[in-house]
Scaffold this motif. Structure first.
Motif, PDB file in Angstrom:
ATOM      1  N   ASP A 213      -0.944 -11.150   6.067  1.00  0.00           N
ATOM      2  CA  ASP A 213      -0.988 -11.019   4.605  1.00  0.00           C
ATOM      3  C   ASP A 213      -1.776  -9.746   4.264  1.00  0.00           C
ATOM      4  OD1 ASP A 213      -1.088 -11.341   1.865  1.00  0.00           O
ATOM      5  OD2 ASP A 213      -2.597 -12.935   1.919  1.00  0.00           O
ATOM      6  N   ILE A 214      -1.156  -8.602   4.506  1.00  0.00           N
ATOM      7  CA  ILE A 214      -1.808  -7.315   4.255  1.00  0.00           C
ATOM      8  C   ILE A 214      -2.082  -7.183   2.756  1.00  0.00           C
ATOM      9  CG2 ILE A 214      -1.533  -4.803   4.423  1.00  0.00           C
ATOM     10  CD1 ILE A 214       0.263  -5.382   6.902  1.00  0.00           C
ATOM     11  N   SER A 215      -3.283  -6.696   2.436  1.00  0.00           N
ATOM     12  CA  SER A 215      -3.732  -6.713   1.047  1.00  0.00           C
ATOM     13  C   SER A 215      -4.417  -5.405   0.683  1.00  0.00           C
ATOM     14  CB  SER A 215      -4.723  -7.862   0.830  1.00  0.00           C
ATOM     15  OG  SER A 215      -4.197  -9.106   1.265  1.00  0.00           O
ATOM     16  N   ALA A 216      -4.069  -4.859  -0.479  1.00  0.00           N
ATOM     17  CA  ALA A 216      -4.824  -3.752  -1.066  1.00  0.00           C
ATOM     18  C   ALA A 216      -5.881  -4.382  -1.962  1.00  0.00           C
ATOM     19  CB  ALA A 216      -3.910  -2.834  -1.857  1.00  0.00           C
ATOM     20  N   ARG A 217      -7.115  -4.463  -1.471  1.00  0.00           N
ATOM     21  CA  ARG A 217      -8.141  -5.228  -2.173  1.00  0.00           C
ATOM     22  C   ARG A 217      -8.493  -4.630  -3.531  1.00  0.00           C
ATOM     23  NH1 ARG A 217      -7.864 -10.086   0.277  1.00  0.00           N
ATOM     24  NH2 ARG A 217      -8.484  -9.991   2.471  1.00  0.00           N
ATOM     25  N   ASP A 218      -8.432  -3.304  -3.639  1.00  0.00           N
ATOM     26  CA  ASP A 218      -8.724  -2.703  -4.941  1.00  0.00           C
ATOM     27  C   ASP A 218      -7.645  -3.065  -5.957  1.00  0.00           C
ATOM     28  OD1 ASP A 218      -7.100  -1.149  -3.290  1.00  0.00           O
ATOM     29  OD2 ASP A 218      -8.244   0.694  -3.571  1.00  0.00           O
ATOM     30  N   TRP A 219      -6.394  -3.072  -5.542  1.00  0.00           N
ATOM     31  CA  TRP A 219      -5.330  -3.501  -6.447  1.00  0.00           C
ATOM     32  C   TRP A 219      -5.465  -4.986  -6.786  1.00  0.00           C
ATOM     33  CZ3 TRP A 219      -0.394  -1.097  -3.757  1.00  0.00           C
ATOM     34  CH2 TRP A 219      -0.489   0.308  -3.831  1.00  0.00           C
ATOM     35  N   GLN A 220      -5.875  -5.776  -5.793  1.00  0.00           N
ATOM     36  CA  GLN A 220      -5.993  -7.221  -5.975  1.00  0.00           C
ATOM     37  C   GLN A 220      -7.138  -7.597  -6.906  1.00  0.00           C
ATOM     38  OE1 GLN A 220      -6.901  -9.283  -2.329  1.00  0.00           O
ATOM     39  NE2 GLN A 220      -7.228 -11.240  -3.327  1.00  0.00           N
ATOM     40  N   MET A 221      -8.282  -6.923  -6.750  1.00  0.00           N
ATOM     41  CA  MET A 221      -9.508  -7.394  -7.387  1.00  0.00           C
ATOM     42  C   MET A 221     -10.045  -6.485  -8.489  1.00  0.00           C
ATOM     43  SD  MET A 221     -11.313  -8.634  -3.835  1.00  0.00           S
ATOM     44  CE  MET A 221     -12.536  -9.677  -4.607  1.00  0.00           C
ATOM     45  N   GLU A 222      -9.544  -5.254  -8.546  1.00  0.00           N
ATOM     46  CA  GLU A 222     -10.084  -4.297  -9.512  1.00  0.00           C
ATOM     47  C   GLU A 222      -9.054  -3.853 -10.551  1.00  0.00           C
ATOM     48  OE1 GLU A 222     -11.674  -1.105  -7.114  1.00  0.00           O
ATOM     49  OE2 GLU A 222     -12.622  -2.533  -5.737  1.00  0.00           O
ATOM     50  N   ARG A 223      -7.896  -4.509 -10.540  1.00  0.00           N
ATOM     51  CA  ARG A 223      -6.837  -4.143 -11.477  1.00  0.00           C
ATOM     52  C   ARG A 223      -6.385  -5.339 -12.293  1.00  0.00           C
ATOM     53  NH1 ARG A 223      -4.311   0.745 -10.432  1.00  0.00           N
ATOM     54  NH2 ARG A 223      -3.463   0.350 -12.498  1.00  0.00           N
TER      55      ARG A 223
ATOM     56  N   ASP B 143       7.093  -2.999  12.621  1.00  0.00           N
ATOM     57  CA  ASP B 143       7.415  -1.869  11.747  1.00  0.00           C
ATOM     58  C   ASP B 143       6.141  -1.147  11.324  1.00  0.00           C
ATOM     59  OD1 ASP B 143      10.063  -2.633  11.888  1.00  0.00           O
ATOM     60  OD2 ASP B 143      10.123  -3.518   9.875  1.00  0.00           O
ATOM     61  N   ALA B 144       6.203   0.179  11.264  1.00  0.00           N
ATOM     62  CA  ALA B 144       5.073   0.954  10.749  1.00  0.00           C
ATOM     63  C   ALA B 144       4.932   0.711   9.249  1.00  0.00           C
ATOM     64  CB  ALA B 144       5.274   2.432  11.031  1.00  0.00           C
ATOM     65  N   LEU B 145       3.709   0.852   8.754  1.00  0.00           N
ATOM     66  CA  LEU B 145       3.417   0.681   7.339  1.00  0.00           C
ATOM     67  C   LEU B 145       2.870   1.997   6.799  1.00  0.00           C
ATOM     68  CD1 LEU B 145       1.493  -2.307   5.742  1.00  0.00           C
ATOM     69  CD2 LEU B 145       1.118   0.027   4.999  1.00  0.00           C
ATOM     70  N   THR B 146       3.546   2.549   5.824  1.00  0.00           N
ATOM     71  CA  THR B 146       3.068   3.786   5.207  1.00  0.00           C
ATOM     72  C   THR B 146       1.937   3.465   4.239  1.00  0.00           C
ATOM     73  OG1 THR B 146       5.247   4.811   5.396  1.00  0.00           O
ATOM     74  CG2 THR B 146       3.714   5.779   3.805  1.00  0.00           C
ATOM     75  N   MET B 147       0.806   4.119   4.432  1.00  0.00           N
ATOM     76  CA  MET B 147      -0.364   3.894   3.566  1.00  0.00           C
ATOM     77  C   MET B 147       0.010   4.236   2.127  1.00  0.00           C
ATOM     78  SD  MET B 147      -3.665   3.093   3.826  1.00  0.00           S
ATOM     79  CE  MET B 147      -5.142   3.207   2.806  1.00  0.00           C
ATOM     80  N   PRO B 148      -0.048   3.263   1.218  1.00  0.00           N
ATOM     81  CA  PRO B 148       0.359   3.563  -0.161  1.00  0.00           C
ATOM     82  C   PRO B 148      -0.632   4.490  -0.856  1.00  0.00           C
ATOM     83  CG  PRO B 148       0.285   1.184   0.253  1.00  0.00           C
ATOM     84  CD  PRO B 148      -0.422   1.853   1.395  1.00  0.00           C
ATOM     85  N   ALA B 149      -0.104   5.308  -1.727  1.00  0.00           N
ATOM     86  CA  ALA B 149      -0.981   6.114  -2.576  1.00  0.00           C
ATOM     87  C   ALA B 149      -1.704   5.202  -3.556  1.00  0.00           C
ATOM     88  CB  ALA B 149      -0.161   7.160  -3.333  1.00  0.00           C
ATOM     89  N   GLY B 150      -2.960   5.501  -3.825  1.00  0.00           N
ATOM     90  CA  GLY B 150      -3.685   4.794  -4.867  1.00  0.00           C
ATOM     91  C   GLY B 150      -4.523   3.630  -4.400  1.00  0.00           C
ATOM     92  N   THR B 151      -4.581   3.377  -3.084  1.00  0.00           N
ATOM     93  CA  THR B 151      -5.479   2.346  -2.587  1.00  0.00           C
ATOM     94  C   THR B 151      -6.366   2.927  -1.493  1.00  0.00           C
ATOM     95  OG1 THR B 151      -5.688   0.171  -1.530  1.00  0.00           O
ATOM     96  CG2 THR B 151      -3.775   1.484  -0.909  1.00  0.00           C
TER      97      THR B 151
ATOM     98  N   GLY C 202      -1.935  -6.848  -5.459  1.00  0.00           N
ATOM     99  CA  GLY C 202      -2.563  -6.323  -4.252  1.00  0.00           C
ATOM    100  C   GLY C 202      -1.924  -6.807  -2.975  1.00  0.00           C
ATOM    101  N   LYS C 203      -0.897  -7.643  -3.092  1.00  0.00           N
ATOM    102  CA  LYS C 203      -0.320  -8.300  -1.926  1.00  0.00           C
ATOM    103  C   LYS C 203       1.132  -7.912  -1.647  1.00  0.00           C
ATOM    104  CE  LYS C 203      -3.789 -11.344  -1.247  1.00  0.00           C
ATOM    105  NZ  LYS C 203      -4.413 -11.687   0.054  1.00  0.00           N
ATOM    106  N   SER C 204       1.709  -7.032  -2.458  1.00  0.00           N
ATOM    107  CA  SER C 204       3.168  -6.914  -2.464  1.00  0.00           C
ATOM    108  C   SER C 204       3.725  -5.536  -2.156  1.00  0.00           C
ATOM    109  CB  SER C 204       3.703  -7.376  -3.829  1.00  0.00           C
ATOM    110  OG  SER C 204       3.375  -8.729  -4.060  1.00  0.00           O
TER     111      SER C 204
END
Length: 273
Positions: free
Chosen positions: A152-162, A107-115, A169-171
């Motif tokens: 385990d796709i991760s938004a590192r800024d959400w994971q580590m800077e929020r 499945d394609a993954l839409t790049m989330p806004a804000g990361t 950052g994982k969900s």
């Protein structure tokens, strides 16, 4: 067996990959869906040649329906801990992903806004097949229904800077592709001897083996079961080897293609849209 769920999102049907020719066969006449508590022994007795062939290349969904919890183990490869500059943990580092992150293997993954720091993590996923509460390590693998490739796709800024709460950052939607298929536990003699890898835009980024885990699959299951009752349908992501984007200062953007694979469990392809 290699079991799959195929079809449009929300309308997936059960199937299997025939060992002989690698073709997709429809299991709809024999089970309503692929679930962790399914009687796999009944399916093993089927002759794939007697099952309807599914032609073409239908979409593959999450290989298992009714997944309960998605539990994850962090810093579980020695080389990955080293690239992050962190000490090896004394006990498994536990976090979770929201089930809204589940996605099919292609499945394609839409790049989330804000990361701006979207990252990859190939992992071995373990499907629990029967309840486990405070079990011994020696009995742990008997509770496994099967294994899958995971990312385990991760938004590192959400994971580590929020605020340091990893689950944030994982969900995101599509942050947990599983599959392409569920390989039943009887086909994996040793879950601690599986090569796994990631490529981004055709360039190899991760190249590891489950033999390098700090805590093996049996240890992880037994450990988790001492703090929470594991149920059929729970999935455990067991950690990732070195080579993630965080360690390289590289992150994903629209148009990038991730491909991840675990030996014997198949490969995924995810386009960042």
């Amino acid at each position: 067996m290699k079991l799959v769920r195929w079809g449009a999102v929300g309308a997936e049907r059960p199937g299997l990959i025939a060992a002989g020719d690698g073709g997709l066969r429809d299991l709809s006449a024999h089970c309503a869906d692929i679930r962790a508590d399914l009687d796999f022994s009944a399916l093993r007795g089927l002759d794939p040649a007697s099952l309807p062939r599914v032609d073409g290349s239908p979409r593959l969904g999450v290989p298992v329906a009714a997944i309960g919890n998605v539990l994850c183990i962090g810093l579980n490869y020695r080389d990955h801990a080293a690239e992050t500059g962190l000490a090896l943990p004394g006990e498994p580092v536990v976090f979770s992903k929201h089930t809204g992150a589940l996605a099919g293997p292609h499945d394609a993954l839409t790049m989330p806004a804000g990361t701006a720091k979207l990252d990859w993590e190939v992992e071995l996923a373990v499907l629990i097949g029967r309840p486990a509460w405070q079990i011994d390590e020696s009995a742990a693998l008997a509770h496994v229904a099967g294994y899958m490739t995971a990312n385990d796709i991760s938004a590192r800024d959400w994971q580590m800077e929020r605020g340091g709460q990893w689950i944030k950052g994982k969900s995101g939607p599509g942050f947990c592709p599983l599959g392409p298929y569920l390989v039943t536990a009887d086909e994996i003699a040793d879950p601690q001897s599986l090569p796994l890898w990631t490529e981004v835009n055709g360039v190899r980024k991760q190249n590891g083996s489950t033999k390098d885990m700090v805590f093996g699959v049996a240890t992880i299951i037994a450990h988790l079961s001492h703090f929470m009752p594991l149920a059929a349908g729970d999935v455990i992501l067991t950690g990732t080897p070195a080579g993630v984007g965080l360690g390289r200062g590289e992150f994903l953007g629209a148009g990038d293609i991730m491909e991840v694979g675990v030996h014997g469990l198949g490969r995924q392809r995810t386009l960042i849209a």
